[in-house]
Design a protein around this motif. Structure first.
Motif, short mmCIF file in Angstrom:
data_model
loop_
_atom_site.label_atom_id
_atom_site.label_comp_id
_atom_site.label_asym_id
_atom_site.label_seq_id
_atom_site.Cartn_x
_atom_site.Cartn_y
_atom_site.Cartn_z
N HIS A 131 3.28 1.27 0.57
CA HIS A 131 1.71 0.04 0.24
C HIS A 131 1.05 1.80 -0.69
N GLU B 245 7.07 -0.06 6.01
CA GLU B 245 5.97 -0.97 4.98
C GLU B 245 4.74 0.21 4.30
N THR C 133 0.45 -7.78 6.44
CA THR C 133 0.61 -6.76 5.38
C THR C 133 -0.43 -7.51 4.70
N GLN D 186 7.36 -1.45 10.14
CA GLN D 186 5.68 -1.24 9.55
C GLN D 186 5.09 0.08 9.22
#
Length: 432
Positions: A188, A184, A155, A181
């Protein structure tokens, strides 16, 4: 004494003994005053920060002035290019594109199609371990691609990939849909305020559902243009090359809208993507130049490391003499291994570069051991009392900094009631 003489000039910190000497007082007298002010655990050799020194000196009728130069000012002086930068003309630069997504959704395979090379075969188990950076010449001009690892342990590395990027290509497998992910990667990109282009991969597979992917992503506020939203979606196949050219066209279009500019005439500025310690070559840093031009022989400052650029190689391993904006290069010549994500600046004065690097080093503890894994005396006593507990002591060595961080973080979380994991040391380099 006249007022102007009753001011002591310090740089960030001062020892209690030095402060007492400057005020022509006994160190023990100053120490007693500090203890009476409620500050425990100090002695005459203790270092005091500027605020504490000001409070303490005021008790004796003295003033303290912090004359330390800020890092920004020191860096500006070391670069010596502030006046010249005003007149520099900005030109269009290639976009930096990060490829993100869940593990095994085909990010590296898609990049292979774009750069016509086979990287996935050389990765451990077909999974990307490091941040790879590639400069690709397309029909629409050059584009720099960053390939970030997709699985959970990395990460932190993936977050760094999002910080230096202009556009994110989010790869989602049409037969798998939105995964942890994937969510995620979206967060981000949002945190870095970067536009997202979605590549729906594996559309050549029988039984795939690209529409399901669109529905799931619409729930994450990534609404396709066809549905009245503002997110570009492209159906692609990393195996048959279907839709790849259209994807590159969309990237070029997005970059055109963003009007990305930089100046090749400035001293280089950039970021460390990854760094490692090579047995034969010493510290090696993979750097992305974001503005200016980096030349062989330049004095470089990268986080707590500095040095003269001895050699530069591009993403295909060829030696290069210079690297312009949006160019990834591997450089040799630094004093130590910098951290992934550290800022990179070219400076004129090696002495100033060394000073800034030393001050950064003293401010930041270089330990990579997670806070959760560190042991204080109290914890140690408690552990000794619980003699039934076993302790697994580990020394972590990896080829690159990002992997060290990911491993240290993951292993520290494996402690159970019966066995505690203690990370003694975590560093880059070979096992000696």
């Amino acid at each position: 004494m006249s007022e102007h003489k009753k001011v002591i000039k310090i740089e960030e910190k001062v020892s209690l003994q030095t402060l007492a000497q400057r005020m022509s007082l006994k160190a023990t007298e100053v120490l007693m005053k500090l203890l009476s002010m409620g500050m425990p655990g100090v002695n005459i050799n203790s270092s005091l920060d500027a605020d504490t020194a000001k409070l303490l000196a005021s008790e004796f009728g003295w003033g303290v002035e912090d004359v330390a130069v800020s890092e920004e000012t020191a860096l500006g002086l070391a670069r010596g290019s502030e006046e010249a930068e005003e007149q520099v003309e900005l030109a269009l630069r290639p976009p930096v594109v990060t490829v993100m997504g869940h593990v095994d959704h085909g990010k590296t395979s898609l990049l292979d199609q774009i750069r016509k090379a086979n990287v996935a075969a050389s990765e451990a188990g077909g999974i990307t371990q490091h941040i790879g950076a590639y400069r690709v010449n397309t029909a629409k001009g050059p584009i720099t691609f960053l390939d970030t690892p997709g699985h959970a342990a990395f990460t932190a590395m993936r977050a760094r990939g999002a910080q230096v990027t202009d556009i994110v290509i989010l790869v989602v497998a049409a037969d798998d849909g939105v995964m942890p992910q994937t969510r995620e990667a979206v967060s981000h990109s949002r945190a870095a305020k970067v536009p997202i282009i979605v590549a729906v991969n594996k559309v050549d597979k029988p039984g795939c559902q690209p529409e399901r992917v669109r529905r799931e992503l619409a729930d994450l506020q990534l609404v396709p243009e066809a549905w009245g939203g503002d997110t570009i979606f492209c159906d692609v196949s990393a195996k048959t090359r279907q839709g790849v050219d259209q994807l590159l066209e969309m990237v070029a279009l997005q970059a055109e809208v963003m009007d990305l500019r930089a100046s090749a005439a400035r001293p280089a500025v950039g970021h460390v993507l990854e760094a490692l310690l090579d047995r034969g070559r010493g510290p090696v840093a993979r750097v992305l130049v974001t503005d200016g031009t980096l030349h062989t022989g330049d004095i470089l400052l990268a986080g707590p490391a500095w040095g003269k650029v001895r050699a530069m190689t591009d993403d295909r391993g060829r030696m290069v003499a210079e690297a312009g904006p949006s160019t990834p290069v591997e450089i040799l010549g630094l004093s130590e291994v910098p951290n992934a994500g550290d800022p990179v600046h070219v400076v004129k004065d090696p002495k100033k570069a060394q000073e800034i690097a030393a001050s950064r080093k003293s401010k930041v503890s270089r330990s990579l051991i997670p806070a959760s894994a560190k042991i204080d005396l109290e914890t140690l006593a408690k552990r000794m009392a619980e003699s039934d507990n076993l302790e697994l002591r580990l020394i972590i060595k990896a080829d690159v900094q990002g992997s060290v961080e990911a491993l240290a973080e993951a292993l520290a979380q494996l402690s159970t009631e019966k066995v505690k994991v203690a990370i003694i040391n975590a560093a880059v380099g070979g096992i000696t």
